[in-house]
Motif scaffolding. Structure first.
Motif, PDB file in Angstrom:
ATOM      1  N   THR A   8       0.834  -1.209   0.000  1.00 37.56           N
ATOM      2  CA  THR A   8       0.000   0.000   0.000  1.00 37.56           C
ATOM      3  C   THR A   8       0.870   1.261   0.000  1.00 37.56           C
ATOM      4  O   THR A   8       2.047   1.220   0.383  1.00 37.56           O
ATOM      5  CB  THR A   8      -0.939   0.024   1.223  1.00 37.56           C
ATOM      6  N   HIS A  66       0.777   4.947   1.511  1.00 43.71           N
ATOM      7  CA  HIS A  66       0.282   6.027   2.363  1.00 43.71           C
ATOM      8  C   HIS A  66       1.513   6.774   2.860  1.00 43.71           C
ATOM      9  O   HIS A  66       2.486   6.126   3.277  1.00 43.71           O
ATOM     10  CB  HIS A  66      -0.518   5.484   3.558  1.00 43.71           C
ATOM     11  N   GLY A 112      -4.862   4.603  -7.991  1.00 46.54           N
ATOM     12  CA  GLY A 112      -6.234   4.915  -7.555  1.00 46.54           C
ATOM     13  C   GLY A 112      -6.314   6.397  -7.234  1.00 46.54           C
ATOM     14  O   GLY A 112      -5.312   7.109  -7.322  1.00 46.54           O
ATOM     15  N   PRO A 113      -7.502   6.861  -6.852  1.00 46.72           N
ATOM     16  CA  PRO A 113      -7.636   8.293  -6.572  1.00 46.72           C
ATOM     17  C   PRO A 113      -6.995   8.738  -5.259  1.00 46.72           C
ATOM     18  O   PRO A 113      -6.861   9.930  -5.013  1.00 46.72           O
ATOM     19  CB  PRO A 113      -9.151   8.508  -6.544  1.00 46.72           C
ATOM     20  N   GLY A 114      -6.600   7.792  -4.419  1.00 47.45           N
ATOM     21  CA  GLY A 114      -5.934   8.143  -3.162  1.00 47.45           C
ATOM     22  C   GLY A 114      -6.902   8.287  -2.008  1.00 47.45           C
ATOM     23  O   GLY A 114      -8.106   8.456  -2.199  1.00 47.45           O
ATOM     24  N   ALA A 152     -10.377   0.958  -7.407  1.00 47.16           N
ATOM     25  CA  ALA A 152     -11.685   1.580  -7.631  1.00 47.16           C
ATOM     26  C   ALA A 152     -12.760   1.002  -6.735  1.00 47.16           C
ATOM     27  O   ALA A 152     -12.734  -0.190  -6.405  1.00 47.16           O
ATOM     28  CB  ALA A 152     -12.098   1.389  -9.091  1.00 47.16           C
ATOM     29  N   LYS A 171     -18.246   5.163 -11.214  1.00 51.21           N
ATOM     30  CA  LYS A 171     -17.553   5.772 -12.363  1.00 51.21           C
ATOM     31  C   LYS A 171     -16.102   5.311 -12.442  1.00 51.21           C
ATOM     32  O   LYS A 171     -15.556   5.108 -13.519  1.00 51.21           O
ATOM     33  CB  LYS A 171     -17.625   7.293 -12.269  1.00 51.21           C
ATOM     34  N   MET A 172     -15.476   5.147 -11.278  1.00 52.88           N
ATOM     35  CA  MET A 172     -14.073   4.698 -11.265  1.00 52.88           C
ATOM     36  C   MET A 172     -14.001   3.245 -11.741  1.00 52.88           C
ATOM     37  O   MET A 172     -13.075   2.849 -12.455  1.00 52.88           O
ATOM     38  CB  MET A 172     -13.508   4.840  -9.845  1.00 52.88           C
ATOM     39  N   LEU A 187      -8.404  -3.261  -8.743  1.00 55.98           N
ATOM     40  CA  LEU A 187      -8.253  -3.671  -7.342  1.00 55.98           C
ATOM     41  C   LEU A 187      -9.429  -3.072  -6.582  1.00 55.98           C
ATOM     42  O   LEU A 187      -9.550  -1.848  -6.493  1.00 55.98           O
ATOM     43  CB  LEU A 187      -6.946  -3.125  -6.765  1.00 55.98           C
ATOM     44  N   ILE A 188     -10.303  -3.933  -6.091  1.00 59.43           N
ATOM     45  CA  ILE A 188     -11.519  -3.445  -5.435  1.00 59.43           C
ATOM     46  C   ILE A 188     -11.481  -3.792  -3.957  1.00 59.43           C
ATOM     47  O   ILE A 188     -11.424  -4.976  -3.589  1.00 59.43           O
ATOM     48  CB  ILE A 188     -12.773  -4.083  -6.078  1.00 59.43           C
TER      49      ILE A 188
HETATM   50  N1  F42 Z   1      -5.658   4.526  -1.131  1.00 61.93           N
HETATM   51  C1  F42 Z   1      -4.456   4.952  -0.751  1.00 61.93           C
HETATM   52  O1  F42 Z   1      -4.278   6.162  -0.506  1.00 61.93           O
HETATM   53  N2  F42 Z   1      -3.415   4.074  -0.637  1.00 61.93           N
HETATM   54  C2  F42 Z   1      -3.533   2.759  -0.912  1.00 61.93           C
HETATM   55  O2  F42 Z   1      -2.557   2.012  -0.808  1.00 61.93           O
HETATM   56  C3  F42 Z   1      -4.820   2.285  -1.349  1.00 61.93           C
HETATM   57  C4  F42 Z   1      -5.038   0.947  -1.719  1.00 61.93           C
HETATM   58  C5  F42 Z   1      -6.253   0.575  -2.273  1.00 61.93           C
HETATM   59  C6  F42 Z   1      -6.445  -0.707  -2.796  1.00 61.93           C
HETATM   60  C7  F42 Z   1      -7.634  -1.073  -3.374  1.00 61.93           C
HETATM   61  C8  F42 Z   1      -8.678  -0.129  -3.465  1.00 61.93           C
HETATM   62  O3  F42 Z   1      -9.838  -0.477  -4.035  1.00 61.93           O
HETATM   63  C9  F42 Z   1      -8.514   1.135  -2.953  1.00 61.93           C
HETATM   64  C10 F42 Z   1      -7.309   1.526  -2.360  1.00 61.93           C
HETATM   65  N3  F42 Z   1      -7.115   2.816  -1.874  1.00 61.93           N
HETATM   66  C11 F42 Z   1      -5.874   3.217  -1.444  1.00 61.93           C
HETATM   67  C12 F42 Z   1      -8.241   3.777  -1.834  1.00 61.93           C
HETATM   68  C13 F42 Z   1      -8.401   4.497  -3.166  1.00 61.93           C
HETATM   69  O4  F42 Z   1      -7.294   5.328  -3.416  1.00 61.93           O
HETATM   70  C14 F42 Z   1      -9.716   5.324  -3.149  1.00 61.93           C
HETATM   71  O5  F42 Z   1      -9.708   6.210  -2.081  1.00 61.93           O
HETATM   72  C15 F42 Z   1     -10.945   4.453  -3.030  1.00 61.93           C
HETATM   73  O6  F42 Z   1     -10.846   3.386  -3.929  1.00 61.93           O
HETATM   74  C16 F42 Z   1     -12.231   5.238  -3.316  1.00 61.93           C
HETATM   75  O7  F42 Z   1     -12.212   5.672  -4.626  1.00 61.93           O
HETATM   76  P1  F42 Z   1     -13.490   5.611  -5.565  1.00 61.93           P
HETATM   77  O8  F42 Z   1     -13.290   4.615  -6.614  1.00 61.93           O
HETATM   78  O9  F42 Z   1     -14.752   5.504  -4.776  1.00 61.93           O
HETATM   79  O10 F42 Z   1     -13.399   7.059  -6.256  1.00 61.93           O
HETATM   80  C17 F42 Z   1     -13.820   8.219  -5.591  1.00 61.93           C
HETATM   81  C18 F42 Z   1     -12.843   9.341  -5.926  1.00 61.93           C
HETATM   82  C19 F42 Z   1     -15.201   8.642  -6.098  1.00 61.93           C
HETATM   83  O11 F42 Z   1     -15.859   9.433  -5.464  1.00 61.93           O
HETATM   84  N4  F42 Z   1     -15.582   8.148  -7.241  1.00 61.93           N
HETATM   85  C20 F42 Z   1     -16.864   8.409  -7.893  1.00 61.93           C
HETATM   86  C21 F42 Z   1     -17.309   7.191  -8.689  1.00 61.93           C
HETATM   87  O12 F42 Z   1     -18.489   7.126  -9.017  1.00 61.93           O
HETATM   88  O13 F42 Z   1     -16.455   6.349  -8.998  1.00 61.93           O
HETATM   89  C22 F42 Z   1     -16.745   9.500  -8.964  1.00 61.93           C
HETATM   90  C23 F42 Z   1     -16.393  10.808  -8.448  1.00 61.93           C
HETATM   91  C24 F42 Z   1     -16.488  11.856  -9.549  1.00 61.93           C
HETATM   92  O14 F42 Z   1     -17.269  11.767 -10.464  1.00 61.93           O
HETATM   93  N5  F42 Z   1     -15.663  12.866  -9.456  1.00 61.93           N
HETATM   94  C25 F42 Z   1     -15.721  13.979 -10.368  1.00 61.93           C
HETATM   95  C26 F42 Z   1     -14.559  13.889 -11.330  1.00 61.93           C
HETATM   96  O15 F42 Z   1     -14.595  14.655 -12.303  1.00 61.93           O
HETATM   97  O16 F42 Z   1     -13.620  13.128 -11.099  1.00 61.93           O
HETATM   98  C27 F42 Z   1     -15.536  15.249  -9.578  1.00 61.93           C
HETATM   99  C28 F42 Z   1     -16.691  15.504  -8.677  1.00 61.93           C
HETATM  100  C29 F42 Z   1     -16.486  16.774  -7.840  1.00 61.93           C
HETATM  101  O17 F42 Z   1     -17.444  17.176  -7.191  1.00 61.93           O
HETATM  102  O18 F42 Z   1     -15.376  17.329  -7.826  1.00 61.93           O
END
Ligand code: F42
Length: 333
Positions: A34, A36, A93-95, A164, A168-169, A181-182
């Motif tokens: 990971t 961080h 990933g998005p962090g 993700a 959307k991701m 990686l979910i």
């Molecule tokens: N995060 C870390 O920091 N370190 C790690 O080692 C780590 C490992 C890891 C492994 C697997 C895994 O699934 C996630 C992991 N994460 C790790 C967490 C990862 O980095 C994310 O925090 C986590 O996966 C959540 O991300 P998410 O897929 O839910 O995406 C977020 C950003 C989200 O909100 N997504 C929305 C979606 O539907 O997928 C979309 C958001 C969207 O549409 N955003 C708009 C855009 O244009 O991008 C902007 C909207 C606005 O209002 O600004």
């Protein structure tokens, strides 16, 4: 089914290397480290793992577009790949937004940032000049000299996995990822995710079968199932406390329970946590139990479309013992 292990570098790197070596000996195909900022640095850790092992694929799981630019990510993973003789994999990933606050980072436009970073890193790994004019990534004739296979003889065609959870991701992962990686441990998470991945894959003219769907699980195995559940519950509690409303609803956890769990975490009341988080709740957010129970649960995940089982924290009350038990499971697949 392929098997991977997730290790958090919050222990000395040589300890992480010992776990990785044990995992390699037991048949694991992947180790994911990971990323961080408050833990040991991911690429330094991967370099040590590369030298300590021979076969296992070693990956950043996952880095993000904000704490490092795409050129730094490309050059770092290419260096690891050279040291490992072509065994590197990269997760982007998005962090973790919770840690971004401390760094003054906003984590803006995560979708574009992840897509463009993956795209730019792929380009840079060819060793050719890359110019990129995206909304999140901008490059002008950037070039990673040693990524050119003619110079080093190492193929830098490094698979890119997308970390993700959101719809959307997941769709983006279906469109651009070699894998996804979910963070999830229950078949329902993967049945839901498959729809989004499929949608993204179709839009990009790909087949979902090309994509390695990895379950980044909270995994806890022990000969004594009670001990396995007790080890899983604090990790499951943290997942519940940070879970989205959609996820809570999917797994039947109310806002009141979420708040109760968050309160116990805040107070450091880990004994209380073990009663608030019931076995039934743990089953939605973790793969926990003795060998037979975990084997049956992994088989259910396979049926839900998972192609790589990543055994993640806590692994069990005793990590070394858990690696051996999962090794036994690998032989059953
Ligand atoms: N995060 C870390 O920091 N370190 C790690 O080692 C780590 C490992 C890891 C492994 C697997 C895994 O699934 C996630 C992991 N994460 C790790 C967490 C990862 O980095 C994310 O925090 C986590 O996966 C959540 O991300 P998410 O897929 O839910 O995406 C977020 C950003 C989200 O909100 N997504 C929305 C979606 O539907 O997928 C979309 C958001 C969207 O549409 N955003 C708009 C855009 O244009 O991008 C902007 C909207 C606005 O209002 O600004």
């Amino acid at each position: 089914m392929k098997f991977g292990i997730e290790l958090v570098p919050n222990e000395p790197v040589f300890k992480i290397a010992a776990y990785t070596k044990a995992a390699e000996e037991r048949g694991f195909e992947y180790v994911w480290i990971t990323d961080h900022y408050n833990n040991r640095e991911v690429y330094s850790t991967l370099s040590v793992l590369a030298l300590a092992t021979n076969k296992i694929k070693i990956g950043a799981g996952v880095t993000n577009p904000y704490t490092r630019s795409p050129v730094v990510t490309a050059s770092s993973i290419a260096s690891v790949n050279e040291i490992a003789g072509g065994r590197a994999v990269l997760g982007i990933g998005p962090g973790d937004k919770m840690t971004f606050e401390a760094l003054g980072l906003a984590g803006e436009k995560p979708l574009a940032a992840v897509r463009e970073t993956a795209d730019a890193v792929r380009g840079l790994l060819t060793g050719k000049k890359v110019s990129y004019d995206g909304s999140a990534v901008k490059l002008k004739n950037a070039k990673i000299d040693f990524a050119d296979p003619k110079k080093t003889g190492t193929d830098m065609n490094i698979p890119i996995y997308i970390g993700a959870q959101g719809p959307k991701m997941l769709e983006a992962a279906g469109a651009i990822g070699d894998g996804v990686l979910i963070n999830g441990s229950h078949p329902d998470d993967f049945k839901t995710a498959a729809v989004q991945i499929q949608k993204g894959a179709e839009t990009a003219g790909r087949n979902i079968r090309e994509i390695d769907v990895a379950a980044y699980t909270c995994f806890s195995i022990d000969d004594d199932p009670e001990k396995a559940y007790a080890a899983a519950k604090p990790v499951a509690a943290f997942i519940i406390a940070g879970a989205s409303d959609v996820l809570l609803e999917r797994h039947g956890v109310s806002q009141e329970i979420k708040e109760e769990i968050a309160g116990a975490i805040l107070k450091g009341d880990f004994i209380g946590l073990n009663t608030i988080v019931t076995d039934k709740m743990a089953d939605r957010f973790a793969v926990a139990g003795d060998f037979d129970e975990c084997l049956a649960k992994v088989k259910e995940l396979e049926k839900a479309g998972v192609t790589q089982l990543v055994a993640g924290s806590p692994l069990g009350p005793n990590k070394e013992k858990s690696i051996k038990l999962i090794g036994k499971m690998i032989l059953e697949f």
